[in-house]
Design a protein around this motif. Sequence first.
Motif, PDB file in Angstrom:
ATOM      1  N   ARG A 239       0.828  -1.222   0.000  1.00 54.16           N
ATOM      2  CA  ARG A 239       0.000   0.000   0.000  1.00 54.16           C
ATOM      3  C   ARG A 239       0.857   1.265   0.000  1.00 54.16           C
ATOM      4  NH1 ARG A 239      -4.195   0.439   4.624  1.00 54.16           N
ATOM      5  NH2 ARG A 239      -4.887   2.210   3.347  1.00 54.16           N
ATOM      6  N   LEU A 240       2.021   1.194   0.624  1.00 52.53           N
ATOM      7  CA  LEU A 240       2.864   2.379   0.816  1.00 52.53           C
ATOM      8  C   LEU A 240       3.992   2.505  -0.212  1.00 52.53           C
ATOM      9  CD1 LEU A 240       3.087   2.049   4.690  1.00 52.53           C
ATOM     10  CD2 LEU A 240       2.032   3.975   3.485  1.00 52.53           C
ATOM     11  N   MET A 241       4.179   1.492  -1.039  1.00 51.83           N
ATOM     12  CA  MET A 241       5.332   1.475  -1.940  1.00 51.83           C
ATOM     13  C   MET A 241       5.432   2.726  -2.821  1.00 51.83           C
ATOM     14  SD  MET A 241       5.822  -2.428  -3.329  1.00 51.83           S
ATOM     15  CE  MET A 241       6.872  -1.914  -4.683  1.00 51.83           C
ATOM     16  N   ASP A 242       4.325   3.118  -3.434  1.00 48.77           N
ATOM     17  CA  ASP A 242       4.374   4.237  -4.381  1.00 48.77           C
ATOM     18  C   ASP A 242       4.776   5.536  -3.693  1.00 48.77           C
ATOM     19  OD1 ASP A 242       3.688   2.583  -6.447  1.00 48.77           O
ATOM     20  OD2 ASP A 242       1.579   3.197  -6.524  1.00 48.77           O
ATOM     21  N   VAL A 243       4.197   5.801  -2.530  1.00 51.57           N
ATOM     22  CA  VAL A 243       4.493   7.074  -1.869  1.00 51.57           C
ATOM     23  C   VAL A 243       5.920   7.105  -1.328  1.00 51.57           C
ATOM     24  CG1 VAL A 243       3.678   6.614   0.506  1.00 51.57           C
ATOM     25  CG2 VAL A 243       3.434   8.902  -0.489  1.00 51.57           C
ATOM     26  N   ILE A 244       6.467   5.948  -0.972  1.00 50.68           N
ATOM     27  CA  ILE A 244       7.876   5.903  -0.563  1.00 50.68           C
ATOM     28  C   ILE A 244       8.762   6.349  -1.728  1.00 50.68           C
ATOM     29  CG2 ILE A 244       9.784   4.366   0.075  1.00 50.68           C
ATOM     30  CD1 ILE A 244       7.712   2.765   1.739  1.00 50.68           C
ATOM     31  N   ASP A 245       8.448   5.865  -2.916  1.00 49.02           N
ATOM     32  CA  ASP A 245       9.204   6.311  -4.097  1.00 49.02           C
ATOM     33  C   ASP A 245       9.018   7.808  -4.335  1.00 49.02           C
ATOM     34  OD1 ASP A 245      10.182   3.783  -4.595  1.00 49.02           O
ATOM     35  OD2 ASP A 245       8.664   3.301  -6.106  1.00 49.02           O
ATOM     36  N   TYR A 246       7.793   8.284  -4.196  1.00 53.85           N
ATOM     37  CA  TYR A 246       7.512   9.697  -4.484  1.00 53.85           C
ATOM     38  C   TYR A 246       8.320  10.628  -3.586  1.00 53.85           C
ATOM     39  CZ  TYR A 246       3.266   8.047  -6.954  1.00 53.85           C
ATOM     40  OH  TYR A 246       2.375   7.423  -7.791  1.00 53.85           O
ATOM     41  N   ILE A 247       8.391  10.315  -2.300  1.00 55.63           N
ATOM     42  CA  ILE A 247       9.000  11.300  -1.385  1.00 55.63           C
ATOM     43  C   ILE A 247      10.501  11.447  -1.579  1.00 55.63           C
ATOM     44  CG2 ILE A 247       7.178  11.082   0.350  1.00 55.63           C
ATOM     45  CD1 ILE A 247       9.281   9.554   2.089  1.00 55.63           C
ATOM     46  N   PHE A 248      11.126  10.461  -2.214  1.00 57.63           N
ATOM     47  CA  PHE A 248      12.564  10.567  -2.470  1.00 57.63           C
ATOM     48  C   PHE A 248      12.873  10.889  -3.933  1.00 57.63           C
ATOM     49  CE2 PHE A 248      12.291   7.728   1.275  1.00 57.63           C
ATOM     50  CZ  PHE A 248      12.985   8.532   2.169  1.00 57.63           C
ATOM     51  N   GLU A 249      11.832  11.176  -4.705  1.00 55.93           N
ATOM     52  CA  GLU A 249      11.997  11.402  -6.146  1.00 55.93           C
ATOM     53  C   GLU A 249      12.827  12.649  -6.429  1.00 55.93           C
ATOM     54  OE1 GLU A 249       8.772  12.323  -9.515  1.00 55.93           O
ATOM     55  OE2 GLU A 249       8.504  10.347  -8.577  1.00 55.93           O
ATOM     56  N   GLU A 250      12.655  13.699  -5.647  1.00 53.50           N
ATOM     57  CA  GLU A 250      13.377  14.950  -5.884  1.00 53.50           C
ATOM     58  C   GLU A 250      14.399  15.213  -4.772  1.00 53.50           C
ATOM     59  OE1 GLU A 250       9.841  16.994  -8.536  1.00 53.50           O
ATOM     60  OE2 GLU A 250      10.354  17.888  -6.604  1.00 53.50           O
ATOM     61  N   ASN A 251      13.943  15.462  -3.587  1.00 52.92           N
ATOM     62  CA  ASN A 251      14.874  15.545  -2.452  1.00 52.92           C
ATOM     63  C   ASN A 251      14.112  15.316  -1.157  1.00 52.92           C
ATOM     64  OD1 ASN A 251      14.231  18.156  -0.975  1.00 52.92           O
ATOM     65  ND2 ASN A 251      14.597  18.987  -3.019  1.00 52.92           N
ATOM     66  N   ASN A 252      14.830  14.924  -0.154  1.00 47.37           N
ATOM     67  CA  ASN A 252      14.268  14.782   1.189  1.00 47.37           C
ATOM     68  C   ASN A 252      14.780  15.965   2.008  1.00 47.37           C
ATOM     69  OD1 ASN A 252      13.053  13.497   3.480  1.00 47.37           O
ATOM     70  ND2 ASN A 252      15.070  12.824   4.118  1.00 47.37           N
ATOM     71  N   PRO A 253      13.885  16.727   2.656  1.00 47.51           N
ATOM     72  CA  PRO A 253      12.491  16.434   3.005  1.00 47.51           C
ATOM     73  C   PRO A 253      11.417  17.125   2.167  1.00 47.51           C
ATOM     74  CG  PRO A 253      13.271  18.148   4.422  1.00 47.51           C
ATOM     75  CD  PRO A 253      14.412  17.823   3.479  1.00 47.51           C
ATOM     76  N   ALA A 254      11.753  17.633   0.985  1.00 47.33           N
ATOM     77  CA  ALA A 254      10.701  18.291   0.192  1.00 47.33           C
ATOM     78  C   ALA A 254       9.543  17.345  -0.077  1.00 47.33           C
ATOM     79  CB  ALA A 254      11.276  18.815  -1.121  1.00 47.33           C
ATOM     80  N   GLY A 255       9.853  16.063  -0.320  1.00 49.86           N
ATOM     81  CA  GLY A 255       8.805  15.092  -0.613  1.00 49.86           C
ATOM     82  C   GLY A 255       7.885  14.837   0.563  1.00 49.86           C
TER      83      GLY A 255
END
Length: 292
Positions: A239-255
Amino acid sequence: MNSKFLGTGVALVTPFKTDLSVDYDALNKIVEYNIENGVEYLVISGTTAESVTITKQEKKDITAAVIEANKGRLPLVLGIGGNNTAAIIEEIQTTDLSEIDAILSVSPYYTKPTQEGIYQHFKAIAEASSTDILLYNVPGRTSKNIEPDTIVRLANDFDNIIGVKEAGNSTYQYLQILKNKPDDFLVISGDDDLALGVTLAGGSGVISVIGQAFPKEFSEMIRLGLKGDAKAAYKYHFRLMDVIDYIFEENNPAGIKAVFEALNLCESAVRLPLVPATDGLKAKISAFVKGF
């Protein structure tokens, strides 16, 4: 084994107002949201907190604010690390750690020491600290890996080095550490995407970024992993896989801040040189949150 750090710890963001001052009301809300939804401990002033662009006074104020909001309910970990060993020791010795259960200390970055240099760095910190220490290995940010042999050597030599937050995103390295570590040494995942697998392999859980936005689901996933119930745990993981990818797509912690904005918990503002998530990424994150 130090059971207070079994399960899910969350690497708290530092919420900012639109003028980039610290938003303490939002910080209180995030702390309460995570405690109410079942995480096991809170991590202050890690990478996700934008610790490198926080002033010394802000760090003191943020730490005090989290301590006050927590009200002794959960264990607290405070990030104190860097590439100047003497300065880290001074900070440890001049900081009131009476409400802090452990220090999270990142491997020296930029200077790229040898493995012996890394060992001597943490040896000096361990000998100077009366508080337990979690090593933090994140070679993608420090450009120097703490090799498994060095981690195990430190684990064996210093009683107050109680664990490692391992964030090298290498399954093989996790398994090497798990295979050779002392029985009571904590191997804590610093990779949200690998956290469940590491826990099932014998790890102690996670210090998570995404966990603070979905604390109920993420912490339950890790608890199931600690029980060895892989089938039930992976239902949460998928259930959480996609959002884990999204939050690190650009930079952390912007995601993760974009997730919090979608959850109406804080603004998405970050301090330069970081920039907020793009509109395209925010749209994906917002759609995920609405559909979750």
